[in-house]
Design an enzyme around this catalytic site. Structure first.
Site, PDB file in Angstrom:
ATOM      1  N   MET A  30      32.549  76.169  21.772  1.00  0.00           N
ATOM      2  CA  MET A  30      31.398  76.447  22.638  1.00  0.00           C
ATOM      3  C   MET A  30      30.474  75.226  22.672  1.00  0.00           C
ATOM      4  O   MET A  30      29.301  75.339  23.030  1.00  0.00           O
ATOM      5  CB  MET A  30      30.641  77.675  22.147  1.00  0.00           C
ATOM      6  CG  MET A  30      31.526  78.938  22.183  1.00  0.00           C
ATOM      7  SD  MET A  30      30.594  80.472  22.242  1.00  0.00           S
ATOM      8  CE  MET A  30      29.654  80.348  20.743  1.00  0.00           C
ATOM      9  N   GLY A  31      31.010  74.059  22.287  1.00  0.00           N
ATOM     10  CA  GLY A  31      30.201  72.843  22.338  1.00  0.00           C
ATOM     11  C   GLY A  31      29.212  72.759  21.190  1.00  0.00           C
ATOM     12  O   GLY A  31      29.361  73.439  20.185  1.00  0.00           O
ATOM     13  N   LEU A  33      29.033  70.119  19.422  1.00  0.00           N
ATOM     14  CA  LEU A  33      30.123  69.733  18.518  1.00  0.00           C
ATOM     15  C   LEU A  33      29.594  69.081  17.243  1.00  0.00           C
ATOM     16  O   LEU A  33      28.669  68.270  17.280  1.00  0.00           O
ATOM     17  CB  LEU A  33      31.091  68.799  19.244  1.00  0.00           C
ATOM     18  CG  LEU A  33      31.721  69.429  20.498  1.00  0.00           C
ATOM     19  CD1 LEU A  33      32.624  68.416  21.211  1.00  0.00           C
ATOM     20  CD2 LEU A  33      32.502  70.696  20.171  1.00  0.00           C
ATOM     21  N   HIS A  34      30.196  69.469  16.126  1.00  0.00           N
ATOM     22  CA  HIS A  34      29.786  68.977  14.808  1.00  0.00           C
ATOM     23  C   HIS A  34      31.043  68.665  13.995  1.00  0.00           C
ATOM     24  O   HIS A  34      32.168  68.875  14.494  1.00  0.00           O
ATOM     25  CB  HIS A  34      28.870  70.008  14.141  1.00  0.00           C
ATOM     26  CG  HIS A  34      29.463  71.394  14.033  1.00  0.00           C
ATOM     27  ND1 HIS A  34      30.626  71.666  13.340  1.00  0.00           N
ATOM     28  CD2 HIS A  34      29.060  72.585  14.544  1.00  0.00           C
ATOM     29  CE1 HIS A  34      30.900  72.948  13.401  1.00  0.00           C
ATOM     30  NE2 HIS A  34      29.967  73.537  14.149  1.00  0.00           N
ATOM     31  N   HIS A  37      34.047  71.080  14.182  1.00  0.00           N
ATOM     32  CA  HIS A  37      34.864  70.958  15.398  1.00  0.00           C
ATOM     33  C   HIS A  37      35.741  69.696  15.335  1.00  0.00           C
ATOM     34  O   HIS A  37      36.900  69.706  15.743  1.00  0.00           O
ATOM     35  CB  HIS A  37      33.961  70.858  16.640  1.00  0.00           C
ATOM     36  CG  HIS A  37      33.088  72.064  16.876  1.00  0.00           C
ATOM     37  ND1 HIS A  37      31.717  71.987  16.865  1.00  0.00           N
ATOM     38  CD2 HIS A  37      33.384  73.354  17.149  1.00  0.00           C
ATOM     39  CE1 HIS A  37      31.205  73.178  17.128  1.00  0.00           C
ATOM     40  NE2 HIS A  37      32.184  74.032  17.305  1.00  0.00           N
ATOM     41  N   GLN A 148      38.681  78.223   9.643  1.00  0.00           N
ATOM     42  CA  GLN A 148      38.641  79.318   8.666  1.00  0.00           C
ATOM     43  C   GLN A 148      37.213  79.856   8.494  1.00  0.00           C
ATOM     44  O   GLN A 148      37.016  80.968   8.042  1.00  0.00           O
ATOM     45  CB  GLN A 148      39.186  78.794   7.320  1.00  0.00           C
ATOM     46  CG  GLN A 148      39.066  79.740   6.132  1.00  0.00           C
ATOM     47  CD  GLN A 148      39.902  81.009   6.274  1.00  0.00           C
ATOM     48  OE1 GLN A 148      40.879  81.029   7.033  1.00  0.00           O
ATOM     49  NE2 GLN A 148      39.507  82.057   5.582  1.00  0.00           N
ATOM     50  N   GLN A 153      37.586  86.068  13.267  1.00  0.00           N
ATOM     51  CA  GLN A 153      38.036  85.586  14.589  1.00  0.00           C
ATOM     52  C   GLN A 153      39.503  85.148  14.516  1.00  0.00           C
ATOM     53  O   GLN A 153      40.316  85.478  15.389  1.00  0.00           O
ATOM     54  CB  GLN A 153      37.135  84.429  15.013  1.00  0.00           C
ATOM     55  CG  GLN A 153      37.588  83.676  16.247  1.00  0.00           C
ATOM     56  CD  GLN A 153      36.496  82.750  16.769  1.00  0.00           C
ATOM     57  OE1 GLN A 153      35.567  83.194  17.425  1.00  0.00           O
ATOM     58  NE2 GLN A 153      36.587  81.466  16.483  1.00  0.00           N
TER      59      GLN A 153
HETATM   60  P1  PAJ Z   1      32.521  77.638  18.069  1.00  0.00           P
HETATM   61  O1  PAJ Z   1      31.547  78.387  17.241  1.00  0.00           O
HETATM   62  O2  PAJ Z   1      32.053  76.484  18.885  1.00  0.00           O
HETATM   63  O3  PAJ Z   1      33.674  77.166  17.123  1.00  0.00           O
HETATM   64  C1  PAJ Z   1      34.819  76.532  17.652  1.00  0.00           C
HETATM   65  C2  PAJ Z   1      35.846  76.408  16.533  1.00  0.00           C
HETATM   66  O4  PAJ Z   1      35.317  75.569  15.506  1.00  0.00           O
HETATM   67  C3  PAJ Z   1      36.171  77.768  15.883  1.00  0.00           C
HETATM   68  O5  PAJ Z   1      37.570  77.853  15.653  1.00  0.00           O
HETATM   69  C4  PAJ Z   1      35.398  77.706  14.597  1.00  0.00           C
HETATM   70  O6  PAJ Z   1      35.955  78.507  13.562  1.00  0.00           O
HETATM   71  C5  PAJ Z   1      35.482  76.230  14.258  1.00  0.00           C
HETATM   72  N1  PAJ Z   1      34.415  75.858  13.326  1.00  0.00           N
HETATM   73  C6  PAJ Z   1      33.076  76.055  13.461  1.00  0.00           C
HETATM   74  N2  PAJ Z   1      32.421  75.613  12.371  1.00  0.00           N
HETATM   75  C7  PAJ Z   1      33.363  75.120  11.528  1.00  0.00           C
HETATM   76  C8  PAJ Z   1      33.316  74.522  10.221  1.00  0.00           C
HETATM   77  N3  PAJ Z   1      32.178  74.343   9.572  1.00  0.00           N
HETATM   78  N4  PAJ Z   1      34.484  74.143   9.675  1.00  0.00           N
HETATM   79  C9  PAJ Z   1      35.671  74.311  10.320  1.00  0.00           C
HETATM   80  N5  PAJ Z   1      35.776  74.871  11.547  1.00  0.00           N
HETATM   81  C10 PAJ Z   1      34.638  75.270  12.139  1.00  0.00           C
HETATM   82  O7  PAJ Z   1      34.301  80.016  17.634  1.00  0.00           O
HETATM   83  C11 PAJ Z   1      33.912  79.789  18.765  1.00  0.00           C
HETATM   84  O8  PAJ Z   1      33.227  78.640  19.120  1.00  0.00           O
HETATM   85  C12 PAJ Z   1      34.182  80.719  19.936  1.00  0.00           C
HETATM   86  O9  PAJ Z   1      34.206  82.042  19.467  1.00  0.00           O
HETATM   87  C13 PAJ Z   1      35.497  80.400  20.695  1.00  0.00           C
HETATM   88  C14 PAJ Z   1      36.731  80.539  19.798  1.00  0.00           C
HETATM   89  C15 PAJ Z   1      35.438  78.990  21.291  1.00  0.00           C
HETATM   90  C16 PAJ Z   1      35.656  81.406  21.875  1.00  0.00           C
HETATM   91  O10 PAJ Z   1      34.567  81.336  22.727  1.00  0.00           O
END
Ligand code: PAJ
Length: 281
Positions: A30-31, A33-34, A37, A148, A153
């Protein structure tokens, strides 16, 4: 790197990649990005020939009182992050293209969608499963990458992929953390300084659970209490749930056995944070 927003324009690039024999990786996001992601992009870069990142703040997975309107949307910075990490194509559709007038079809993953985060976010996982299946159908990736950090999810998407014979391999990457252990999340930026300091309690609670299990604790209720009392002792923190569940069914367990998921959700003001620990006993 190609950046496209309409669905039809994605197809030629994907066709070309496939004709070159490249496998396609998809990182749905969902952008905002960190590094969490980015870890998924890098995994895809290593394992697949053509890396697609989707950026779409999906309205159907937000409740009416949730943060859809104020969810961060730093598109230009996100595009730069993708470029810097070897992404081949960024797909950022708008809501009208994904949900045109007359849209009626939703994916529900029964029972798994109603527990843990689903209990306090009704409809959330229906929105997630629906948009992820749409993205799978648009991009048709060989492999899709998830974190994870959002363990429920992942469980729901795997169930959907198995149940509906979706020809996509699901890869799960470890949670990326801040130096103090806080799981990185786009929502961490909502925290004020004091909340940010106290937010490390989620990880600390999970670490204490891990230690107790290593020392032989097998009683789930005792471990739930470790989490609950840690959060109760944290200023400004309100526990939504602390759960010890079977990793497959997401149903509560009494004794730890096999693969279990220890998960919690905590609110700091209006900001809801989640974290989890997966254990094989
Ligand atoms: P979002 O919250 O943007 O996360 C996108 C992906 O990044 C997800 O698979 C999430 O588990 C992963 N992610 C987020 N924070 C993380 C972290 N600290 N370490 C590792 N992976 C991380 O999850 C979503 O978006 C939405 O629900 C989506 C799947 C895109 C559907 O809209």
């Amino acid at each position: 790197m190609i950046v496209v927003s309409d669905i039809e324009s994605v197809l030629p690039s994907l066709r070309e990649a496939r004709s070159q024999g490249l496998t396609i990786g998809l990182v749905p996001t969902m952008g905002a990005l960190h590094p969490g992601h980015v870890s998924l992009m890098r995994a895809s870069r290593e394992e697949t020939g053509f890396v697609v990142v989707s950026i779409f703040v999906n309205p159907t997975q937000f409740g009416p009182a949730e943060d859809f309107d104020c969810y961060p949307r730093p598109l230009n910075a996100d595009i730069k992050t993708c470029e810097a990490n070897g992404v081949d194509l960024v797909f950022h559709p708008d809501a009208k293209a994904m949900y045109p007038p007359g849209f009626q079809t939703f994916v529900e993953v029964k029972s798994l969608q109603d527990v843990l985060c689903g209990a306090s976010r009704p409809g959330h996982f229906r929105g997630v499963a629906t948009v992820v299946l749409k993205l799978f159908n648009i991009i048709q990736p060989d492999v899709a990458y998830f974190g994870q950090k959002d363990a429920q999810q992942v469980r729901i998407i795997r169930r959907m992929v198995d149940d509906l014979n979706v020809p996509v391999r699901v890869r799960v990457c470890p949670t990326v953390r801040e130096p103090d252990g806080l799981a990185i999340s786009s929502r961490n930026q909502y925290l004020d300084e004091a909340q940010r300091t106290h937010a490390r309690a989620l990880f600390q609670g999970l670490e204490e659970v891990r230690e107790r299990v290593l020392k032989g604790e097998r009683d789930a209720q005792a471990l739930r209490e470790v989490l609950a009392s840690r959060i109760a002792a944290t200023p400004g923190a309100q526990l939504d749930y602390a759960a010890v569940v079977d990793a497959d069914t997401l149903k509560p367990v009494r004794k730890l056995k096999g693969e279990v998921l220890v998960a919690l959700a905590v609110k700091f003001g209006t900001t809801r944070l989640i974290d989890n620990l997966s254990l094989t006993v």
